[in-house]
Motif scaffolding. Structure first.
Motif, PDB file in Angstrom:
ATOM      1  N   ARG A  23      -3.377  71.417  34.619  1.00 50.48           N
ATOM      2  CA  ARG A  23      -3.085  72.591  34.605  1.00 50.48           C
ATOM      3  C   ARG A  23      -1.614  72.746  34.063  1.00 50.48           C
ATOM      4  O   ARG A  23      -0.979  72.147  34.769  1.00 50.48           O
ATOM      5  CB  ARG A  23      -3.309  73.213  35.938  1.00 50.48           C
ATOM      6  CG  ARG A  23      -2.824  74.792  35.793  1.00 50.48           C
ATOM      7  CD  ARG A  23      -3.205  75.421  37.108  1.00 50.48           C
ATOM      8  NE  ARG A  23      -3.021  76.991  37.197  1.00 50.48           N
ATOM      9  CZ  ARG A  23      -1.902  77.496  37.763  1.00 50.48           C
ATOM     10  NH1 ARG A  23      -1.004  76.839  37.992  1.00 50.48           N
ATOM     11  NH2 ARG A  23      -1.894  78.694  37.444  1.00 50.48           N
ATOM     12  N   LEU A  24      -1.242  73.593  33.143  1.00 44.24           N
ATOM     13  CA  LEU A  24      -0.103  73.495  32.518  1.00 44.24           C
ATOM     14  C   LEU A  24       0.628  74.766  32.346  1.00 44.24           C
ATOM     15  O   LEU A  24      -0.148  75.831  31.688  1.00 44.24           O
ATOM     16  CB  LEU A  24       0.029  72.729  31.122  1.00 44.24           C
ATOM     17  CG  LEU A  24       1.576  72.640  30.760  1.00 44.24           C
ATOM     18  CD1 LEU A  24       2.469  71.933  31.446  1.00 44.24           C
ATOM     19  CD2 LEU A  24       1.459  71.981  29.412  1.00 44.24           C
ATOM     20  N   ARG A  25       1.632  75.238  32.844  1.00 43.43           N
ATOM     21  CA  ARG A  25       2.285  76.437  32.735  1.00 43.43           C
ATOM     22  C   ARG A  25       3.752  76.116  32.541  1.00 43.43           C
ATOM     23  O   ARG A  25       4.367  75.480  33.062  1.00 43.43           O
ATOM     24  CB  ARG A  25       2.397  77.192  33.940  1.00 43.43           C
ATOM     25  CG  ARG A  25       1.130  78.043  34.507  1.00 43.43           C
ATOM     26  CD  ARG A  25       1.225  78.810  35.894  1.00 43.43           C
ATOM     27  NE  ARG A  25       2.291  79.706  35.919  1.00 43.43           N
ATOM     28  CZ  ARG A  25       2.108  81.046  35.829  1.00 43.43           C
ATOM     29  NH1 ARG A  25       0.527  81.440  35.695  1.00 43.43           N
ATOM     30  NH2 ARG A  25       2.817  81.871  35.686  1.00 43.43           N
ATOM     31  N   ALA A  26       4.030  76.772  31.065  1.00 40.64           N
ATOM     32  CA  ALA A  26       5.356  76.242  30.781  1.00 40.64           C
ATOM     33  C   ALA A  26       6.111  77.651  30.063  1.00 40.64           C
ATOM     34  O   ALA A  26       5.385  78.409  29.480  1.00 40.64           O
ATOM     35  CB  ALA A  26       5.324  75.473  29.785  1.00 40.64           C
ATOM     36  N   ILE A  27       7.268  77.840  29.946  1.00 38.51           N
ATOM     37  CA  ILE A  27       7.888  78.722  29.308  1.00 38.51           C
ATOM     38  C   ILE A  27       8.387  78.436  28.159  1.00 38.51           C
ATOM     39  O   ILE A  27       9.243  77.566  28.264  1.00 38.51           O
ATOM     40  CB  ILE A  27       9.030  79.486  30.198  1.00 38.51           C
ATOM     41  CG1 ILE A  27       8.483  80.101  31.541  1.00 38.51           C
ATOM     42  CG2 ILE A  27       9.814  80.691  29.426  1.00 38.51           C
ATOM     43  CD1 ILE A  27       9.638  80.189  32.510  1.00 38.51           C
ATOM     44  N   VAL A  84       6.954  78.833  37.483  1.00 41.42           N
ATOM     45  CA  VAL A  84       6.425  77.879  36.455  1.00 41.42           C
ATOM     46  C   VAL A  84       7.040  76.448  36.360  1.00 41.42           C
ATOM     47  O   VAL A  84       6.146  75.513  36.323  1.00 41.42           O
ATOM     48  CB  VAL A  84       6.875  78.723  34.888  1.00 41.42           C
ATOM     49  CG1 VAL A  84       6.253  77.689  33.870  1.00 41.42           C
ATOM     50  CG2 VAL A  84       6.136  80.094  34.837  1.00 41.42           C
ATOM     51  N   THR A  85       8.256  76.512  36.551  1.00 40.59           N
ATOM     52  CA  THR A  85       8.855  75.192  36.460  1.00 40.59           C
ATOM     53  C   THR A  85       8.561  74.340  37.682  1.00 40.59           C
ATOM     54  O   THR A  85       8.812  74.984  38.808  1.00 40.59           O
ATOM     55  CB  THR A  85      10.482  75.448  36.459  1.00 40.59           C
ATOM     56  OG1 THR A  85      10.779  76.288  35.019  1.00 40.59           O
ATOM     57  CG2 THR A  85      11.133  74.018  36.047  1.00 40.59           C
ATOM     58  N   ARG A  86       8.286  73.086  37.730  1.00 36.90           N
ATOM     59  CA  ARG A  86       8.134  72.276  38.880  1.00 36.90           C
ATOM     60  C   ARG A  86       9.208  72.109  39.611  1.00 36.90           C
ATOM     61  O   ARG A  86      10.514  72.265  39.092  1.00 36.90           O
ATOM     62  CB  ARG A  86       7.352  70.928  38.219  1.00 36.90           C
ATOM     63  CG  ARG A  86       6.280  71.036  37.380  1.00 36.90           C
ATOM     64  CD  ARG A  86       5.208  70.903  38.531  1.00 36.90           C
ATOM     65  NE  ARG A  86       3.883  70.960  37.652  1.00 36.90           N
ATOM     66  CZ  ARG A  86       2.668  71.410  38.225  1.00 36.90           C
ATOM     67  NH1 ARG A  86       2.569  71.930  39.394  1.00 36.90           N
ATOM     68  NH2 ARG A  86       1.893  71.198  37.427  1.00 36.90           N
ATOM     69  N   ALA A  87       8.895  71.783  40.670  1.00 37.52           N
ATOM     70  CA  ALA A  87      10.096  71.468  41.682  1.00 37.52           C
ATOM     71  C   ALA A  87      11.240  70.671  41.290  1.00 37.52           C
ATOM     72  O   ALA A  87      11.025  69.755  40.224  1.00 37.52           O
ATOM     73  CB  ALA A  87       9.563  70.765  43.121  1.00 37.52           C
TER      74      ALA A  87
END
Length: 186
Positions: A23-27, A84-87
């Motif tokens: 699962r990928l969420r990116a701006i 969105v951005t990972r930790a």
């Protein structure tokens, strides 16, 4: 594999809820992009796949480089459902974060408290820059507070990232930072 920072703008290796899924969420900035799907590890997790793409509006604070200003001595409520951005690298977590900016005045102590307001726990990390690998302070939403002192004669700008304790579930929270002047002898 997610190991080519020079050509990948976003990558995911199996953070989905089903074994072998991603699962990928990116701006992303406007433009044309290619999506590459490859086999996960070795063995039987190869072959057909389902790919779905959709756009979304990023929430304020979703990018580390564009944090929300954190007002001191005030409860700030939020939730990580639009994160969105990972930790931050220093936190060691995998859940997306909402980012805040805080200026700690000279000779001042910042007392951090984070409280979960829903069923999912949350955590925070305080760091000096988006690429930091070490946290200045971190904590979780189970009643433990933390602090960060600035015993210098100049203000210190820090970033605060709040994330869910689960990579697959959002967390609602209340974050508070109280600024307290240090006594002259500290």
């Amino acid at each position: 594999a997610c190991d080519d920072a020079s050509s990948e703008v976003a990558c995911d290796d199996a953070s989905g809820t089903v074994a072998g899924s991603s699962r990928l969420r990116a701006i992303l900035d406007p433009g044309d992009y290619r999506v590459i799907v490859d086999r996960y590890a070795t063995g039987s997790l190869a072959g057909t796949y389902h790919l779905s793409l959709r756009t979304f509006a990023a929430v304020p604070g979703a990018r580390c480089a564009e944090p929300i200003t954190l007002p001191p001595n005030t409860d700030v409520t939020g939730d990580t459902s639009g994160a969105v951005t990972r930790a931050a690298p220093c936190s060691g977590g995998t859940a997306p974060q909402i980012f805040y900016r805080l200026t700690i005045p000279a000779r001042t102590r910042a007392n951090f408290s984070l409280r979960a307001t829903g069923s999912q726990g949350s955590s925070y990390a305080v760091f000096d820059g988006c690429a930091d690998t070490l946290c200045a302070r971190s904590g979780i939403s189970v009643g433990r507070a933390g602090f960060l002192g600035n015993d210098t004669d100049v203000p210190r700008d820090v970033l605060v990232g709040v994330s869910s304790q689960s990579a697959s579930a959002a967390a609602a929270y209340t974050l508070r930072v109280d600024l307290v002047p240090l006594s002259p002898n500290t």
